[in-house]
Design a protein around this motif. Structure first.
Motif, PDB file in Angstrom:
ATOM      1  N   UNK A  85      60.862  30.973  45.798  1.00 51.46           N
ATOM      2  CA  UNK A  85      60.938  31.635  44.773  1.00 51.46           C
ATOM      3  C   UNK A  85      59.300  32.531  44.015  1.00 51.46           C
ATOM      4  N   UNK A  86      59.679  32.920  43.196  1.00 51.58           N
ATOM      5  CA  UNK A  86      58.062  34.111  43.007  1.00 51.58           C
ATOM      6  C   UNK A  86      57.640  33.816  41.639  1.00 51.58           C
ATOM      7  N   UNK A  87      56.001  32.932  41.373  1.00 51.14           N
ATOM      8  CA  UNK A  87      55.731  33.875  39.909  1.00 51.14           C
ATOM      9  C   UNK A  87      55.003  34.004  39.793  1.00 51.14           C
ATOM     10  N   UNK A  88      55.089  35.039  39.064  1.00 52.71           N
ATOM     11  CA  UNK A  88      54.707  35.612  38.271  1.00 52.71           C
ATOM     12  C   UNK A  88      53.866  36.316  37.121  1.00 52.71           C
ATOM     13  N   UNK A  89      52.520  36.348  38.144  1.00 55.25           N
ATOM     14  CA  UNK A  89      51.874  36.512  36.437  1.00 55.25           C
ATOM     15  C   UNK A  89      50.617  37.771  36.021  1.00 55.25           C
ATOM     16  N   UNK A  90      51.186  37.710  34.687  1.00 54.67           N
ATOM     17  CA  UNK A  90      50.451  39.051  33.834  1.00 54.67           C
ATOM     18  C   UNK A  90      49.128  38.244  33.049  1.00 54.67           C
ATOM     19  N   UNK A  91      48.371  38.750  32.836  1.00 58.88           N
ATOM     20  CA  UNK A  91      46.874  38.204  32.399  1.00 58.88           C
ATOM     21  C   UNK A  91      46.853  39.557  31.208  1.00 58.88           C
ATOM     22  N   UNK A  92      46.556  39.321  30.347  1.00 63.12           N
ATOM     23  CA  UNK A  92      46.312  40.054  29.611  1.00 63.12           C
ATOM     24  C   UNK A  92      45.392  39.714  29.046  1.00 63.12           C
ATOM     25  N   UNK A  93      44.373  40.940  28.399  1.00 64.37           N
ATOM     26  CA  UNK A  93      43.260  39.939  27.235  1.00 64.37           C
ATOM     27  C   UNK A  93      43.150  39.013  26.397  1.00 64.37           C
TER      28      UNK A  93
ATOM     29  N   UNK B 276      58.495  43.613  36.504  1.00 64.22           N
ATOM     30  CA  UNK B 276      59.056  44.100  37.678  1.00 64.22           C
ATOM     31  C   UNK B 276      57.767  45.214  38.451  1.00 64.22           C
ATOM     32  N   UNK B 277      56.898  45.148  37.742  1.00 66.19           N
ATOM     33  CA  UNK B 277      56.167  45.802  39.297  1.00 66.19           C
ATOM     34  C   UNK B 277      55.146  44.628  39.540  1.00 66.19           C
ATOM     35  N   UNK B 278      54.953  43.858  39.682  1.00 64.97           N
ATOM     36  CA  UNK B 278      54.758  42.642  39.817  1.00 64.97           C
ATOM     37  C   UNK B 278      55.717  41.971  40.995  1.00 64.97           C
ATOM     38  N   UNK B 279      57.244  41.627  40.843  1.00 66.81           N
ATOM     39  CA  UNK B 279      57.546  41.567  41.732  1.00 66.81           C
ATOM     40  C   UNK B 279      58.148  43.162  42.739  1.00 66.81           C
ATOM     41  N   UNK B 280      57.918  43.893  42.886  1.00 70.64           N
ATOM     42  CA  UNK B 280      57.827  45.925  43.610  1.00 70.64           C
ATOM     43  C   UNK B 280      56.610  45.001  44.068  1.00 70.64           C
ATOM     44  N   UNK B 281      55.140  44.681  43.774  1.00 69.20           N
ATOM     45  CA  UNK B 281      54.129  45.078  44.875  1.00 69.20           C
ATOM     46  C   UNK B 281      54.217  43.894  45.273  1.00 69.20           C
ATOM     47  N   UNK B 282      54.908  42.923  45.580  1.00 65.22           N
ATOM     48  CA  UNK B 282      55.063  42.001  45.821  1.00 65.22           C
ATOM     49  C   UNK B 282      55.784  41.478  47.003  1.00 65.22           C
TER      50      UNK B 282
ATOM     51  N   UNK C 186      55.615  31.829  46.240  1.00 60.52           N
ATOM     52  CA  UNK C 186      54.749  32.457  46.725  1.00 60.52           C
ATOM     53  C   UNK C 186      53.808  33.041  44.591  1.00 60.52           C
ATOM     54  N   UNK C 187      53.433  33.196  45.009  1.00 56.12           N
ATOM     55  CA  UNK C 187      52.880  34.366  43.446  1.00 56.12           C
ATOM     56  C   UNK C 187      52.128  35.415  43.662  1.00 56.12           C
ATOM     57  N   UNK C 188      52.133  35.988  42.502  1.00 55.47           N
ATOM     58  CA  UNK C 188      51.265  36.785  42.446  1.00 55.47           C
ATOM     59  C   UNK C 188      50.377  36.876  41.100  1.00 55.47           C
ATOM     60  N   UNK C 189      49.462  37.815  40.873  1.00 55.16           N
ATOM     61  CA  UNK C 189      48.612  37.889  39.687  1.00 55.16           C
ATOM     62  C   UNK C 189      48.653  39.092  39.379  1.00 55.16           C
ATOM     63  N   UNK C 190      48.368  39.416  38.023  1.00 53.98           N
ATOM     64  CA  UNK C 190      47.661  41.002  37.904  1.00 53.98           C
ATOM     65  C   UNK C 190      46.397  40.410  36.625  1.00 53.98           C
ATOM     66  N   UNK C 191      45.632  40.127  36.382  1.00 47.03           N
ATOM     67  CA  UNK C 191      44.598  40.145  35.053  1.00 47.03           C
ATOM     68  C   UNK C 191      43.343  41.046  34.843  1.00 47.03           C
ATOM     69  N   UNK C 192      43.600  41.783  34.302  1.00 49.76           N
ATOM     70  CA  UNK C 192      42.124  41.827  33.489  1.00 49.76           C
ATOM     71  C   UNK C 192      41.521  41.273  32.392  1.00 49.76           C
TER      72      UNK C 192
END
Ligand SMILES: Nc1ncnc2c1ncn2[C@@H]1O[C@H](COP(=O)(O)OP(=O)(O)OP(=O)(O)O)[C@@H](O)[C@H]1O
Ligand SMILES: CC(C)(CO)[C@@H](O)C(=O)NCCC(=O)O
Ligand SMILES: [K+]
Length: 257
Positions: free
Chosen positions: A1-9, A244-250, A58-64
């Motif tokens: 399973x995927x852990x998707x992390x969206x880190x905003x300010x 959704x975008x994080x899943x696609x990029x992964x 697995x994991x994916x991170x987007x961080x601003x």
């Protein structure tokens, strides 16, 4: 399973994707001092409380916020035994490269929104995201991010008004019943709500004027549905767009060697 992390300010959102759907989505205030162990205590108690069975591999991170990435990496490594993909880093590939001025770094959240918006709606698209800032991402016919607009976020504007004027209280964003406010709070709410509707409509009008051909506009972020009540501009409102975008990029990085 995927852990998707969206880190905003302001907030960091964690979602667990089982390959078919999101099992859970949890939000925590962004704080660069939070350690990997603290994240894990928080995550594991939510998993237990909601009886969520998650085998994260697995994991994916987007961080601003660049500073938080270190501890999120440690979290993934120490507790899930994986090396996360980090959007914006060279090892994380994107389906289509952004076309912007040389040397410019595009916010990873905007790159992710671009991928997700293109997947669901195709190109010639404007993605509006109501976060700490309100961003407009312009997606070309081939799915490339080609620029956009960064405006102050709604809550930030209200906070600034409160901070700078002694007699103005802190108020929540809401759609006022009338444009003409008959008390201070109603006046401020009208200013922010209708001011923001004007901002959104004005910016998209100018962007469309510069663009050859029609453009769709979609919106995401906590306040999207509230502002959709004041304008018929939005073709769709999608709360899970960034995830959704994080899943696609992964997926893209796994499938494309
Ligand atoms: N009626 C409302 N009034 C004020 N804020 C609201 C309201 N409804 C939703 N929100 C805000 O929307 C936020 C969720 O939006 P979102 O996750 O898109 O942005 P954010 O977390 O504030 O910003 P960032 O992603 O930049 O950290 C919540 O934190 C909440 O504060
Ligand atoms: C604009 C924000 C803060 C919105 O989250 C983020 O995307 C960011 O830090 N961007 C960097 C600058 C840019 O995107 O052009
Ligand atoms: K966001």
């Amino acid at each position: 399973m995927l852990l998707a992390i969206d880190c905003g300010n302001t907030n960091t959102v964690f979602s667990i994707w089982n390959g078919t759907r999101f099992l859970a989505t949890w939000r925590i205030a962004t704080d660069h001092t939070r350690t990997a162990d603290e994240y894990f205590v928080w995550l594991s108690s939510l998993l237990a409380l909601t009886k969520t069975e998650a085998q994260i591999s697995e994991a994916i991170i987007s961080s601003t916020v660049p500073r938080v990435v270190f501890n999120l990496r440690v979290l993934c490594d120490r507790y899930f035994g994986c090396r996360p993909l980090v959007v914006g880093k060279p090892e994380c590939r994107l389906p289509v490269a952004p076309r912007v001025d040389q040397g410019t770094t595009v916010g990873p959240d905007r790159l992710v929104n671009t991928v997700a918006g293109y997947d669901r709606h195709g190109g010639n698209l404007i993605v509006v995201d109501f976060g700490t800032a309100t961003t407009f991402d312009v997606v070309d016919h081939d799915g490339a991010y080609v620029g956009g607009v960064i405006a102050p976020g709604v809550n930030l504007s209200l906070e600034a008004l409160h901070m700078a004027a002694a007699a103005l209280p802190h108020v929540d964003v809401t759609k006022p019943a009338k444009a003409i406010g008959t008390n201070t709070v109603a006046c401020m709410q009208s200013g922010v709500y209708w001011g923001y509707i004007g901002l959104i409509e004005g910016i998209t009008r100018e962007v469309r004027r510069e663009w050859a051909g029609p453009m769709k506009v979609i919106a995401t972020g906590g306040l999207a549905s509230l502002f959709a009540q004041g304008t018929d501009l939005f073709h769709a409102i999608e709360d899970d767009l960034t995830m959704h975008g994080l899943v696609l990029i992964n997926d893209y990085n796994k499938e494309t060697p």
